[in-house]
Design a protein around this motif. Structure first.
Motif, PDB file in Angstrom:
ATOM      1  N   ASN A  79       3.285 -15.523  -2.776  1.00 26.38           N
ATOM      2  CA  ASN A  79       2.499 -14.338  -2.446  1.00 26.38           C
ATOM      3  C   ASN A  79       3.314 -13.144  -1.952  1.00 26.38           C
ATOM      4  O   ASN A  79       2.799 -12.035  -1.900  1.00 26.38           O
ATOM      5  N   PHE A  80       4.579 -13.376  -1.578  1.00 30.40           N
ATOM      6  CA  PHE A  80       5.392 -12.334  -0.973  1.00 30.40           C
ATOM      7  C   PHE A  80       6.823 -12.405  -1.487  1.00 30.40           C
ATOM      8  O   PHE A  80       7.253 -13.426  -2.020  1.00 30.40           O
TER       9      PHE A  80
ATOM     10  N   ARG B  62       3.229  -3.033  -1.196  1.00 29.95           N
ATOM     11  CA  ARG B  62       2.926  -2.934   0.232  1.00 29.95           C
ATOM     12  C   ARG B  62       4.059  -3.529   1.047  1.00 29.95           C
ATOM     13  O   ARG B  62       4.404  -4.694   0.880  1.00 29.95           O
ATOM     14  N   ILE B  63       4.644  -2.737   1.923  1.00 27.78           N
ATOM     15  CA  ILE B  63       5.695  -3.210   2.817  1.00 27.78           C
ATOM     16  C   ILE B  63       5.027  -3.820   4.046  1.00 27.78           C
ATOM     17  O   ILE B  63       4.168  -3.204   4.671  1.00 27.78           O
TER      18      ILE B  63
ATOM     19  N   PHE C  33      -0.901 -11.115   5.703  1.00 32.26           N
ATOM     20  CA  PHE C  33      -0.328 -10.584   6.930  1.00 32.26           C
ATOM     21  C   PHE C  33      -1.178  -9.376   7.282  1.00 32.26           C
ATOM     22  O   PHE C  33      -1.425  -8.520   6.444  1.00 32.26           O
ATOM     23  N   LYS C  34      -1.615  -9.314   8.506  1.00 35.04           N
ATOM     24  CA  LYS C  34      -2.364  -8.143   8.982  1.00 35.04           C
ATOM     25  C   LYS C  34      -1.417  -7.365   9.873  1.00 35.04           C
ATOM     26  O   LYS C  34      -1.231  -7.704  11.026  1.00 35.04           O
ATOM     27  N   GLY C  35      -0.790  -6.350   9.341  1.00 35.31           N
ATOM     28  CA  GLY C  35       0.207  -5.609  10.104  1.00 35.31           C
ATOM     29  C   GLY C  35       1.567  -6.277  10.004  1.00 35.31           C
ATOM     30  O   GLY C  35       1.782  -7.184   9.204  1.00 35.31           O
ATOM     31  N   ASN C  36       2.501  -5.824  10.811  1.00 37.84           N
ATOM     32  CA  ASN C  36       3.870  -6.323  10.800  1.00 37.84           C
ATOM     33  C   ASN C  36       4.035  -7.397  11.875  1.00 37.84           C
ATOM     34  O   ASN C  36       4.114  -7.081  13.054  1.00 37.84           O
ATOM     35  N   PRO C  37       4.112  -8.670  11.487  1.00 42.20           N
ATOM     36  CA  PRO C  37       4.241  -9.729  12.487  1.00 42.20           C
ATOM     37  C   PRO C  37       5.618  -9.790  13.139  1.00 42.20           C
ATOM     38  O   PRO C  37       5.778 -10.403  14.182  1.00 42.20           O
ATOM     39  N   PHE C  38       6.611  -9.129  12.526  1.00 42.32           N
ATOM     40  CA  PHE C  38       7.992  -9.232  13.010  1.00 42.32           C
ATOM     41  C   PHE C  38       8.504  -7.944  13.637  1.00 42.32           C
ATOM     42  O   PHE C  38       9.705  -7.712  13.710  1.00 42.32           O
ATOM     43  N   PHE C  39       7.615  -7.090  14.111  1.00 45.41           N
ATOM     44  CA  PHE C  39       8.007  -5.832  14.728  1.00 45.41           C
ATOM     45  C   PHE C  39       8.983  -6.093  15.882  1.00 45.41           C
ATOM     46  O   PHE C  39       8.734  -6.913  16.756  1.00 45.41           O
TER      47      PHE C  39
ATOM     48  N   ASN D  17      16.415  -7.277   0.233  1.00 45.92           N
ATOM     49  CA  ASN D  17      17.237  -6.346   1.016  1.00 45.92           C
ATOM     50  C   ASN D  17      16.662  -6.064   2.403  1.00 45.92           C
ATOM     51  O   ASN D  17      16.629  -4.928   2.865  1.00 45.92           O
ATOM     52  N   GLY D  18      16.185  -7.113   3.063  1.00 43.02           N
ATOM     53  CA  GLY D  18      15.665  -6.960   4.409  1.00 43.02           C
ATOM     54  C   GLY D  18      14.248  -6.443   4.501  1.00 43.02           C
ATOM     55  O   GLY D  18      13.769  -6.091   5.579  1.00 43.02           O
ATOM     56  N   VAL D  19      13.539  -6.389   3.361  1.00 42.57           N
ATOM     57  CA  VAL D  19      12.180  -5.865   3.344  1.00 42.57           C
ATOM     58  C   VAL D  19      11.219  -6.960   2.860  1.00 42.57           C
ATOM     59  O   VAL D  19      11.396  -7.519   1.786  1.00 42.57           O
TER      60      VAL D  19
END
Length: 191
Positions: free
Chosen positions: A159-160, A174-175, A138-144, A164-166
């Motif tokens: 891989n991820f 890395r968040i 993921f490059k950045g936050n895709p779900f902003f 708790n919502g994170v």
């Protein structure tokens, strides 16, 4: 014997009767409000996708097997887009590719996508989404801004993790994304 003035079968004029708007890389069917994309359309920085001017008409999109990637901002701001079919040939989803598609409430990401870039789905109305095992970055936050997103299914993706919502990398160092109600402890740093 055919008349020499008759066009050959499959000639573009016949197709144009059913699909009055489009070009070689994409076709819009105004009867179904569906766009069919047959290749990746390259645009310069800051340039809109070639179908941007008809964004208020497009309700569904089909990306054929000949599409290797979804470019940045391909469908950004398409308010009526409610359905997308992504073929198994797609390996990456670009920055803001589906951002601000307020009617897009679900999406099946095929097990061919390896990379999803920042704000790819910003402000979409997903309640949940499944990330296939093929996604490795993921490059950045895709779900902003995806305020309805409550669950990310990573059952097949090693891989991820989603706790708790994170959404985090598997090492939890890395968040990637946080839901609005998630509580992320921020470590105290003494100065």
């Amino acid at each position: 014997m055919t008349n020499s003035t008759d066009p050959p079968s499959g000639y573009w004029e016949e197709d144009e009767l059913d699909n009055p708007l489009g070009c070689a890389g994409w076709v819009f069917n105004c009867l179904t409000n569906e766009i069919t994309v047959s290749c990746t359309v390259e645009t310069a920085d800051g340039e809109d996708a070639p179908w941007f001017d008809i964004r208020d008409c497009i309700e569904s999109a089909v990306l054929l097997e000949t599409v290797p990637s979804i470019p940045d901002c391909a469908f950004n701001g398409f308010d009526k887009l409610a359905s997308v079919q992504i073929s198994r040939s797609v390996a990456s989803i670009g920055d803001e590719a589906f951002a601000n598609c307020y009617k897009l409430r679900s999406l099946d990401i095929p097990d061919s996508v390896e990379s999803i870039r920042g704000r790819a789905f910003s402000k979409c109305k997903f309640a949940s989404i499944k990330i296939p095992r093929s996604v490795t970055s993921f490059k950045g936050n895709p779900f902003f801004g995806c305020l309805n997103l409550k669950a990310i299914d990573l059952s097949e993706n090693p891989n991820f993790v989603f706790v708790n919502g994170v959404l985090m990398n598997k090492d939890k160092t890395r968040i990637i994304s946080c839901s609005p109600e998630s509580q992320v402890p921020v470590p105290f740093q003494a100065q």
